[in-house]
Design an enzyme around this catalytic site. Structure first.
Site, PDB file in Angstrom:
ATOM      1  N   HIS A   1      21.969 -10.548 -17.747  1.00  0.00           N
ATOM      2  CA  HIS A   1      21.833 -10.684 -19.193  1.00  0.00           C
ATOM      3  C   HIS A   1      23.084 -11.317 -19.771  1.00  0.00           C
ATOM      4  CE1 HIS A   1      20.565  -9.734 -23.280  1.00  0.00           C
ATOM      5  NE2 HIS A   1      21.826  -9.419 -23.503  1.00  0.00           N
TER       6      HIS A   1
ATOM      7  N   ASP B   1      14.686  -0.181 -31.169  1.00  0.00           N
ATOM      8  CA  ASP B   1      15.761  -1.165 -31.254  1.00  0.00           C
ATOM      9  C   ASP B   1      15.368  -2.322 -32.164  1.00  0.00           C
ATOM     10  OD1 ASP B   1      18.239  -2.591 -30.439  1.00  0.00           O
ATOM     11  OD2 ASP B   1      16.761  -3.966 -29.605  1.00  0.00           O
TER      12      ASP B   1
ATOM     13  N   ARG C   1      20.093  -3.277 -39.239  1.00  0.00           N
ATOM     14  CA  ARG C   1      21.549  -3.494 -39.131  1.00  0.00           C
ATOM     15  C   ARG C   1      21.921  -4.878 -39.631  1.00  0.00           C
ATOM     16  NH1 ARG C   1      22.059  -3.007 -33.147  1.00  0.00           N
ATOM     17  NH2 ARG C   1      24.159  -3.754 -33.479  1.00  0.00           N
TER      18      ARG C   1
ATOM     19  N   SER D   1      21.828  -1.099 -27.871  1.00  0.00           N
ATOM     20  CA  SER D   1      20.730  -2.028 -28.153  1.00  0.00           C
ATOM     21  C   SER D   1      20.443  -2.904 -26.927  1.00  0.00           C
ATOM     22  CB  SER D   1      21.108  -2.890 -29.367  1.00  0.00           C
ATOM     23  OG  SER D   1      20.274  -4.011 -29.489  1.00  0.00           O
TER      24      SER D   1
ATOM     25  N   LYS E   1      17.158  -2.456 -23.841  1.00  0.00           N
ATOM     26  CA  LYS E   1      16.187  -3.497 -23.463  1.00  0.00           C
ATOM     27  C   LYS E   1      16.222  -3.768 -21.966  1.00  0.00           C
ATOM     28  CE  LYS E   1      17.784  -5.746 -27.051  1.00  0.00           C
ATOM     29  NZ  LYS E   1      18.054  -6.374 -28.332  1.00  0.00           N
TER      30      LYS E   1
HETATM   31  N1  URA Z   1      22.164  -8.361 -29.243  1.00  0.00           N
HETATM   32  C1  URA Z   1      21.334  -7.316 -29.187  1.00  0.00           C
HETATM   33  O1  URA Z   1      20.342  -7.340 -28.467  1.00  0.00           O
HETATM   34  N2  URA Z   1      21.606  -6.230 -29.928  1.00  0.00           N
HETATM   35  C2  URA Z   1      22.680  -6.147 -30.728  1.00  0.00           C
HETATM   36  O2  URA Z   1      22.882  -5.149 -31.354  1.00  0.00           O
HETATM   37  C3  URA Z   1      23.542  -7.267 -30.786  1.00  0.00           C
HETATM   38  C4  URA Z   1      23.251  -8.351 -30.035  1.00  0.00           C
END
Ligand code: URA
Ligand code: CA
Length: 433
Positions: A82, A161, A168, A183, A187
């Site tokens: 990632h 999320d 946010r 976050s 994922k």
């Molecule tokens: N990328 C994400 O997936 N989440 C965040 O909070 C910031 C960047």
């Protein structure tokens, strides 16, 4: 439990229990806790932070808010990579076939791009015929057969999320290490990988502009991953300029093919070797990073990596002959040169601005509904540290419409040119295990 008490608790700098975090995340996902209370709580987290345990609990709670992918039907240790996001980051296109060619199973779930960062699925769809809409059964069978497959994301992963990130974004609470770390990791964990390799970007074009912040984020994510039983490592890499030379979907596929041949831009090749080595070690296909790198180099030099790319493309209905003839990829009608106005050295390339220019050309989506143009984009001719003469090309714009001067100006202005030469920034700053 009352949400107001939990907001007060966090406001006062106290730590939440597991039951409290579950209450907040479940309540928010279900709609029983209103957005104004979650907003206030997110701001309290922004100022007071979260300890290590809370971060893991938060990640877990978000994983549990939706579906999780079961990759247990795929043999071997599944490693996911990632990147925290960048412009023209072509690494996934290279790494998927590259590490597959040395035996690492790659079961990649990917999304489409939004804004100035591109998505892997869009890039792959510039190969004529390539299809990501395969069933889960086909996906599993393809990874077992060919070691690599890519599927579009259809399941409902981490809805908590999705909601929280959106909130946010409009309440000035994105930039909080515990919230970002949980976050991203939620994922990754919901996507089912056994091991995770993170590429945390730093520099002007990255989310984390400062190296110290990037390190803190990387350490936070590595702790969460390892704590939840997924072998996790991170590298911190430079995003003070776009990675490689190509920005745009088909242009990046061409760049990936060059790289798989061993003829890609130096920075992209090196980053792929480093990330690929971490992936091999995590998948237990090599004992050390050095041994892994030697295997990866051999796969490229022998042509096995490129063969793996063709197998992968063909298995998902794409035209594998693009690997031998890149002219078969979508081509833009116009090429416009962006020339330097003065003589000197390139000292900076604002990646975001290049990304925005590529989006204006049609390479990226302004909204989720936008239709993108796979052929268009930008190819950099100069990178930080290069000398340039007035009138020489800094970049080539590939366009399908006559855009005129404004796009040329945008690209030109993203380059800083100075009389004094500078040393280019290091590509890799650190590795965290
Ligand atoms: N990328 C994400 O997936 N989440 C965040 O909070 C910031 C960047
Ligand atoms: Ca690139």
């Amino acid at each position: 439990m009352r949400m107001v008490d939990l907001i007060e608790k966090k406001r006062n700098g106290e730590a939440h229990s597991e039951a409290e975090i579950d209450f907040i995340i479940q309540g928010y996902t279900a709609g029983s806790i209103p957005e104004y209370q979650i907003s206030a709580w997110a701001m309290a987290v922004y100022f007071q932070g979260m300890n290590e345990e809370e971060r893991s609990l938060m990640t877990n709670a978000m994983v549990k808010s939706g579906d999780t992918i079961d990759l247990s039907g795929i043999h071997g240790i599944k490693v996911d990579k990632h990147s925290t996001g960048g412009v023209g980051d072509t690494t996934t296109l290279v790494l998927a076939p590259l590490v597959a060619s040395v035996g690492v199973p790659v079961a990649k779930m990917s999304g489409r791009g939004l804004g100035h960062t591109g998505g892997t699925i869009d890039k792959l769809e510039s190969v004529p015929g390539f299809n990501v809409e395969i069933t889960n059964e086909q996906f599993t069978a393809l990874v077992n057969k060919n070691k690599v497959a890519v599927i579009g994301q259809t399941q409902n992963l981490t809805p908590a999320d999705k909601k929280l990130y959106g909130l946010r974004d409009v309440t000035a609470t994105v930039n909080s290490i515990p919230l970002i770390a949980s976050s991203i990791m939620s994922k990754k964990i919901a996507s089912g990988a056994d091991a995770i390799v993170l590429d945390v970007k730093t520099g002007a074009g990255a989310f984390m502009k400062e190296l110290a912040d990037a390190k803190e984020l990387a350490e936070a994510m590595v702790k969460i991953g390892n704590g939840l039983g997924r072998r996790t490592s991170a590298i911190i890499s430079d995003m003070s300029q776009p990675l490689g030379n190509a920005i745009g979907n088909a242009l990046e596929v061409k760049e990936a093919i060059d790289t798989l041949r061993g003829e890609g831009p130096e920075d992209l090749m090196e980053l792929c070797y480093v990330l690929g080595s971490h992936m091999m070690v995590a998948a237990e296909k090599a004992r050390s990073l050095e041994e892994a790198k030697a295997h990866l180099k051999e796969a490229i030099q022998s042509g096995r990596a490129l063969e793996q790319f063709k197998t992968f493309i063909e298995a998902q209905n794409g035209d594998p002959s693009v690997a031998d003839d890149v002219q078969r990829l979508p081509q833009a009608r116009y090429q416009m040169e962006v020339t330097a106005e003065e003589t000197g050295y390139v000292t900076g390339i604002v990646a975001d601005q290049i990304g925005t220019a590529a989006m204006m050309l049609g390479a990226g989506r302004a909204t989720k509904e936008s239709v993108i143009d796979l052929a268009v984009g930008i190819v950099l001719k100069k990178k930080i540290g290069d000398s340039v003469k007035a009138g020489e090309a800094l970049a080539i714009i590939h366009a399908n419409q006559a855009h005129g001067e404004s796009i040329i100006q945008t690209v030109r202005q993203s380059f800083s040119i100075d009389k004094e030469a500078i040393t280019p920034p290091p590509l890799i700053y650190d590795a965290i295990h």
